[in-house]
Design an enzyme around this catalytic site. Sequence first.
Site, PDB file in Angstrom:
ATOM      1  N   LYS A 132       0.957  -1.071   0.044  1.00  0.00           N
ATOM      2  CA  LYS A 132       0.110  -0.142  -0.203  1.00  0.00           C
ATOM      3  C   LYS A 132       0.958   1.309   0.046  1.00  0.00           C
ATOM      4  O   LYS A 132       2.067   1.025   0.514  1.00  0.00           O
ATOM      5  CB  LYS A 132      -0.979   0.133   1.343  1.00  0.00           C
ATOM      6  CG  LYS A 132      -0.463  -0.054   2.549  1.00  0.00           C
ATOM      7  CD  LYS A 132       1.009   0.832   3.157  1.00  0.00           C
ATOM      8  CE  LYS A 132       0.632   1.956   3.119  1.00  0.00           C
ATOM      9  NZ  LYS A 132       1.978   2.903   3.694  1.00  0.00           N
ATOM     10  N   TYR A 217      -4.605   4.576   5.202  1.00  0.00           N
ATOM     11  CA  TYR A 217      -5.322   3.703   6.472  1.00  0.00           C
ATOM     12  C   TYR A 217      -6.535   4.239   6.837  1.00  0.00           C
ATOM     13  O   TYR A 217      -7.480   3.492   7.170  1.00  0.00           O
ATOM     14  CB  TYR A 217      -4.172   3.338   7.536  1.00  0.00           C
ATOM     15  CG  TYR A 217      -2.870   2.900   7.267  1.00  0.00           C
ATOM     16  CD1 TYR A 217      -3.097   1.334   7.425  1.00  0.00           C
ATOM     17  CD2 TYR A 217      -1.741   3.251   7.072  1.00  0.00           C
ATOM     18  CE1 TYR A 217      -2.202   0.653   7.193  1.00  0.00           C
ATOM     19  CE2 TYR A 217      -0.534   2.601   6.773  1.00  0.00           C
ATOM     20  CZ  TYR A 217      -0.744   1.152   6.933  1.00  0.00           C
ATOM     21  OH  TYR A 217       0.364   0.269   6.465  1.00  0.00           O
TER      22      TYR A 217
END
Length: 362
Positions: A132, A217
């Site tokens: 990510k 996140y």
Amino acid sequence: MILDRRTFIKTSSLALGYSLLPFTNIYSNTGQKQIGVCLVGLGNYSATVLAPALQITKHCKLTGIVTGSPWKIPKWQKRYNLPDKNMYSYDTMHEIANNPDIDVIYIVVPTGLHAKYAIRAANAGKHVWCEKPMAKTEAECQSIIDACKKNKVKLTIGYRMQHEPNTRTIIGWANSKPYGKIKTVRAEIGYNVTNPAKTWRLDSELGGGAMYDLGVYALNAARYTTGEEPISVSAKQMTTRPEIFTETDETTYFTLAFPSGAIAHGKTSLGKSMHELYVDCENGWYTLAPFSMYAGVQGKASDGTLLTIPVRSQQAIQMDDDALAIINDTPVMVPGEEGIKDIRIVEAIYKASKNGKTISLG
Ligand code: NDP
């Protein structure tokens, strides 16, 4: 008759009429099938987190490395017993195509380079695990998805929280809504980085900035907590240290509106420590704090419910889940389509902050 895993998978997949992607014949000490993983980019996350986690996974094993720093190779070979033939540079990584020890190529380089190497990995005919945030732009994300589709390999994004058991409870509550309709979500993640190193994380070309690095996140949490896709976004970015954050954001605030009427307030910063996910519902609330750290994720709810399942290694769980998807030829838990959704919103967040306008996400 008890079938071993390979025989079972072969038999059941033939019965179901779909074919299996090939994978290596590595077995763990306990006789469990393991897939071979090659880490690309031997920086902090690979060296201190992923490689150690691969020593405790049940279904995968570190079998190769790709690095642009040849001096790192001897240490890695010695520590992880890696053969010369499984050492690659970025220029030779296409040769992994001919290496049966490697099933998965795991991209752990700066974000701005994910697309370049993920596509190279897919073209080598290996499954792709990509860290990510998936890439810098929606177009880059799409090019990774397309390359994996073309080469018929699986693609998964390294959103470790989606594999974490306490987080999975909250993800389930998006559907079951035990505390009623979700009204607001607050997702905050940040570190007080007093003296940021002059690395790619301060370089906009390479995908630096708080929003890309940490903010995803909070964004991902807003999406998995509500189980919805936002319809509009507004955002504000700022820095109190313009001499350091010359081209990237130090702090980003964003607000997402969801079709149900739920609103998510996200905040991320490299100047303030914060790690909380708070969900306010019509009949109560729940929270995870911290919600995104490597360890100690825990939470509670208004009725006294505790979310305290202990985890030895989130990354080991993540990689085992992703390895099983390959072994069993089942869908991955966090596909490329999940990564691209976040990056599309991240791009809108930067745009909304620049224009000072709310952007419709259609
Ligand atoms: P580092 O800076 O510590 O390491 C990045 C590595 O990438 C370098 O050591 C280098 O490895 C390689 N690299 C290749 N090209 C470049 C370049 N032009 N500039 C710098 N490095 C380069 O970063 P991290 O390990 O912290 O992060 C790597 C990726 O992992 C990022 O995408 C990040 O978002 C993600 N990450 C995910 C986490 C999670 O919890 N899921 C946590 C931390 C990071 P070599 O010398 O071997 O070529």
